[in-house]
Design a protein around this motif. Structure first.
Motif: not given
Length: 307
Positions: A91-97
């Motif tokens: 679920h952290d993908w957007p934050a990682k981007i």
């Protein structure tokens, strides 16, 4: 046919770049600058991609900027496997981007490897395809699912630290949507629903017998974009150009991001494919020759230029 050229693969991961040879990545930055310059000179229309980082690390990106490497590329790429190797939630993908966008607001960020294995349970991979598409389609310009095929058990995974990985090493062999015996996994059906928006990342080994099957599957699925590699080390094998020609001709119906990597043992500071080269210009020359052969600037359309 060639949409982009990626310069190396996971350079901040010791599986692909030896930190003992080049602990500050200064040789790597020089390699990127030389290769990026050579690719641009061969064909300025080819997008240059900084080798997908793993782990996702904004501090490493800032270091690359300080060394001038970002001036030689058009795109910054990331790799992520949150259900298999990374210590963060899917679920952290957007934050990682967003972390990377914050330090490179002048360049697009691509996800050039994302995947979920079926090692523990195939239902987890089904969830992984669905959630990845939900989080990333429309969020970044390009996404490449790793991978179409499971890695054959007899081949071995390209990693320097299998002993330290423990059971996680075996996850390398279960990342595909299709098993080694050719049977399909449940997640393939879910990938097919987003194949037009999510490309595939598939390494093809030297004279890989899976090449034609991969092309048939990708056309059947509706995949438009593919990331693969042309190995500098393989270029010294017998009949290497014949294999490269066959591979690239087979892939001519797709938009290809080609990854240039792997140091020939006899040209490395250390005799290993992860070593920095003694003469990095030789790698740049290899990159330029591949672009001139398969994506010549003089071509009226993106077709092969086979000798």
């Amino acid at each position: 046919m060639i949409e982009a050229a990626m310069i190396w693969n996971e350079p901040n991961n010791k599986s692909h770049w030896d930190p003992e040879v080049d602990p500050e990545w200064r040789m790597f930055a020089d390699t990127v600058i030389r290769a990026g310059t050579a690719i641009h000179a061969a064909n300025p229309a080819v997008t240059r991609v900084l080798g997908g980082m793993s782990p996702i690390d904004p501090h490493w990106v800032n270091h690359m900027r300080s060394l001038g490497a970002l001036d030689a590329v058009d795109v910054v790429a990331v790799h992520g496997f949150p259900l298999d190797w990374n210590l963060w939630s899917i679920h952290d993908w957007p934050a990682k981007i967003a972390e990377i966008e914050a330090v490179v607001p002048d360049k697009p960020v691509w996800v050039t490897e994302v995947g979920v294995g079926s090692f523990g349970a195939e239902e987890v991979q089904v969830f992984g395809v669905q959630k990845t598409a939900e989080l990333l389609v429309g969020r970044v310009p390009n996404i490449y699912w790793y991978s179409l095929f499971d890695l054959p058990q007899a081949w071995g995974a390209t990693t320097r630290h299998r002993e330290a990985e423990g059971s996680s090493y075996y996850r390398h062999f279960y990342m595909g949507l299709i098993r080694e015996d050719g049977s399909t996994k449940p997640a393939l059906e879910n990938y097919a629903k987003v194949a037009g928006e999510m490309g595939l990342m598939q390494w093809f080994h030297y004279e890989d017998p899976r090449l034609d099957d991969a092309v048939r599957w990708m056309k059947r699925l509706g995949t438009k974009k593919l990331r693969t590699g042309l190995s500098w080390a393989d270029s010294f094998r017998p009949n290497a150009l014949d294999w490269f020609d066959r591979q690239m001709e087979a892939l001519q119906d797709f938009e290809v991001t080609v990854t240039f990597c792997f140091t020939p043992e006899h040209l490395g500071i250390q005799p290993h494919h992860t070593s920095a080269a003694r003469e990095p210009q030789q790698f740049a020359d290899f990159c330029a020759s591949m672009i001139e052969r398969y994506a010549p600037a003089s071509a009226a359309s993106p077709t092969l230029a086979l000798a």
